[in-house]
Design an enzyme around this catalytic site. Structure first.
Site, PDB file in Angstrom:
ATOM      1  N   GLU A   1      62.011  77.891   2.435  1.00 58.34           N
ATOM      2  CA  GLU A   1      63.473  77.883   2.489  1.00 58.34           C
ATOM      3  C   GLU A   1      63.984  78.418   3.821  1.00 58.34           C
ATOM      4  O   GLU A   1      63.575  79.492   4.276  1.00 58.34           O
ATOM      5  CB  GLU A   1      64.054  78.716   1.338  1.00 58.34           C
ATOM      6  CG  GLU A   1      65.574  78.646   1.278  1.00 58.34           C
ATOM      7  CD  GLU A   1      66.148  79.281   0.023  1.00 58.34           C
ATOM      8  OE1 GLU A   1      67.309  79.689   0.042  1.00 58.34           O
ATOM      9  OE2 GLU A   1      65.420  79.345  -0.990  1.00 58.34           O
TER      10      GLU A   1
ATOM     11  N   LYS B   1      67.990  85.937  -7.525  1.00 57.91           N
ATOM     12  CA  LYS B   1      67.175  84.889  -6.894  1.00 57.91           C
ATOM     13  C   LYS B   1      67.012  85.183  -5.411  1.00 57.91           C
ATOM     14  O   LYS B   1      65.935  84.981  -4.830  1.00 57.91           O
ATOM     15  CB  LYS B   1      67.831  83.526  -7.121  1.00 57.91           C
ATOM     16  CG  LYS B   1      66.996  82.349  -6.600  1.00 57.91           C
ATOM     17  CD  LYS B   1      67.346  81.949  -5.184  1.00 57.91           C
ATOM     18  CE  LYS B   1      66.515  80.758  -4.741  1.00 57.91           C
ATOM     19  NZ  LYS B   1      66.717  80.441  -3.309  1.00 57.91           N
TER      20      LYS B   1
ATOM     21  N   ASP C   1      50.207  86.764  -7.933  1.00 58.63           N
ATOM     22  CA  ASP C   1      50.748  85.803  -8.896  1.00 58.63           C
ATOM     23  C   ASP C   1      52.271  85.898  -8.928  1.00 58.63           C
ATOM     24  O   ASP C   1      52.832  86.756  -9.603  1.00 58.63           O
ATOM     25  CB  ASP C   1      50.159  86.095 -10.281  1.00 58.63           C
ATOM     26  CG  ASP C   1      50.533  85.043 -11.318  1.00 58.63           C
ATOM     27  OD1 ASP C   1      51.469  84.253 -11.062  1.00 58.63           O
ATOM     28  OD2 ASP C   1      49.894  85.019 -12.383  1.00 58.63           O
TER      29      ASP C   1
ATOM     30  N   HIS D   1      72.861  79.977   7.205  1.00 57.44           N
ATOM     31  CA  HIS D   1      71.901  79.136   6.497  1.00 57.44           C
ATOM     32  C   HIS D   1      71.854  77.732   7.091  1.00 57.44           C
ATOM     33  O   HIS D   1      70.774  77.169   7.297  1.00 57.44           O
ATOM     34  CB  HIS D   1      72.269  79.060   5.012  1.00 57.44           C
ATOM     35  CG  HIS D   1      71.330  78.213   4.213  1.00 57.44           C
ATOM     36  ND1 HIS D   1      70.067  78.648   3.845  1.00 57.44           N
ATOM     37  CD2 HIS D   1      71.442  76.948   3.728  1.00 57.44           C
ATOM     38  CE1 HIS D   1      69.460  77.704   3.160  1.00 57.44           C
ATOM     39  NE2 HIS D   1      70.269  76.664   3.077  1.00 57.44           N
TER      40      HIS D   1
END
Length: 472
Positions: A118, A313, A329, A426
């Site tokens: 991302e 998130k 993991d 972004h």
């Protein structure tokens, strides 16, 4: 010709109403060649798997096959290693391996490896690291390292008898796992406690052995599961020999023995703080104004579930990237973290902020079950390199680093939201993705990047500028 029929249902209606009951597809119309399940696919060679895939699902497209093979590693040994990480491997899926420098954590300056696709995540984390590096850096503390496993079983009988039985068999449970725990105990870990829990209020005749472990520098999944299966074996066998049980009570049914990825007592705290007059680097906002906006943004994430999910998130953008880079993991971490965000009955923000005595403080407590030995840590070459970059940390050190990466990422995101807006930074980072999608040449990229140094980036504006260049 084999046919498949289906009914479409609309959820939310009092009666599920079928729509278009005559909607029938023939497999031949979906794929003219694939009419039966493939047998023995796992025994195919890699070449045979790709050929099968090409025949039945890729329309024998040579370009598709070329894409699969171009990501094979040229070193046969290294490719074989990757092939054996999982099953039915046909290629490798690459993600960028980046570096976020200048993290001052507990007085030590480190660079953090991050694996993520991302745009702007690594840039935001690096910017936050630089910001806090000049304000005392990050502080991180491991609060506990307790991990959990459970033996789930069915017992039909008197609970008081089961309690007496458990008390008598307790030492046998621990003795039975000594061959498994011997080496872990040498490192200071092992089984911490085993508790009998009555869960019959939730499910009829359901009980569990709730077990706590310390697995030191390993994530410990295999260790924990091996101990649990041995506990289950002893529990079942000894029940058959327990004289106080009747025939039905002797017949304990083991349902499953498995670790839990919810580890609310394997927790690390990461935090930053500074005086208000040092807080803002925005000429339009003083420290108090910045703090007021920041605290309100955090408070919204604490009370509004829809915002909290996106807020958290963003934290996981930083956390997952380091977890991936170090061969841990990330699915287990994600599941445990989001469960922890709901531990008080409502899903809420993982980060918190306050101002007291003109000191701004921003912090997070988060569960992280991580390892620096075992698993991929000694197998995957880039995982080994990532741990080398981090100076071969212990599991507790890695917990601190990962938590700090998440806190930094969240600070950067919230800071952008309350000042310039999230899209400005972004989209500038996303610019290269747009140019690559449009197959821009190196000269076109150079011109476009220069143009958007002073202009707002959007997908449509990039396309417009690219078309203007190409028309000229």
């Amino acid at each position: 010709m084999k046919k498949i029929g289906f009914k479409l249902y609309l959820p939310g209606l009092s009666d599920y109403t079928p729509r278009n009951n005559n909607c029938i597809f023939e497999l031949s119309k979906i794929n003219p060649k694939m009419t039966e399940p493939v047998a023995g696919f796992s025994k195919f060679s890699k070449e045979e798997k790709i050929q099968w895939l090409s025949n039945y699902y890729l329309n024998n497209d040579p370009e598709a096959v070329k894409v699969l093979k171009q990501y094979w590693n040229r070193e046969d040994k290294l490719q074989q290693l990757h092939d054996e990480f999982t099953e039915n491997t046909i290629s490798n899926f690459y993600l960028p391996f980046g570096l976020a420098p200048n993290f001052l954590i507990n007085g030590r300056l480190i660079a953090i490896p991050m694996v993520i696709e991302e745009s702007s995540v690594i840039a935001a984390a690096s910017k936050a690291a630089k910001f806090w590096g000049s304000r005392g850096g990050f502080k991180a503390t491991v609060l506990n390292t307790k991990k959990i496993g459970q033996v789930h079983f069915i017992y039909k009988g008197d609970f008081s008898k089961l309690q007496r039985f458990f008390t008598e068999v307790y030492s046998q449970l621990l003795d039975a796992v000594k061959p498994i725990t011997k080496n872990m105990e040498k490192r200071g870990g092992g089984v911490l406690e085993v508790e009998l829990r009555d869960k019959t209020e939730k499910l009829e005749n359901y009980y569990q052995l709730h077990c706590n472990f310390d697995t030191r520098d390993s994530m410990g999944a295999n260790f924990i599961n091996s101990c649990l299966e041995k506990f289950a074996e002893v529990l079942q066998n000894e029940a058959h020999n327990y004289s106080d049980f009747n025939a039905e009570e002797k017949d304990i049914e083991i349902l499953m023995s498995i670790l839990s990825n919810y580890v609310p007592e394997c927790v690390v705290r990461a935090e930053v703080s500074c005086p208000l007059d040092e807080l803002s680097d925005d000429p339009k906002l003083d420290g108090q104004e910045f703090a007021d906006k920041f605290l309100r943004a955090i408070r919204i994430a604490e009370v509004e579930k829809h915002r909290a999910v996106t807020h958290n998130k963003g934290i996981m953008n930083g956390i997952d990237a380091v977890v991936l880079a170090t061969g841990n993991d990330f699915r287990a971490v994600e599941a445990g973290v989001h469960a922890y965000a709901s531990k008080d009955g409502e899903y809420t923000s993982l980060t918190h902020a306050s101002v007291e005595n003109k000191i701004f403080r921003f912090w997070m407590e988060i569960p992280l079950a991580l390892g620096t030995v075992g698993g991929l840590t000694s197998l995957h070459p880039l995982v080994k390199l990532a741990l080398q970059i981090l100076q071969k940390p212990s599991a507790e050190d890695l917990m601190k680093i990962v938590a700090v990466a998440g806190l930094a990422q969240n600070f950067g995101a919230v800071k952008s939201l309350i000042t310039t807006g999230i899209q400005q930074g972004h989209m500038k980072m996303h610019l290269m993705n747009i140019l690559n999608q449009q197959h821009a040449t190196s000269q076109e990229k150079e011109f476009i990047i220069d143009f958007f140094r002073k202009n707002k980036v959007s997908h449509s504006s990039v396309i417009d500028q690219l078309e203007k260049i190409r028309q000229q």
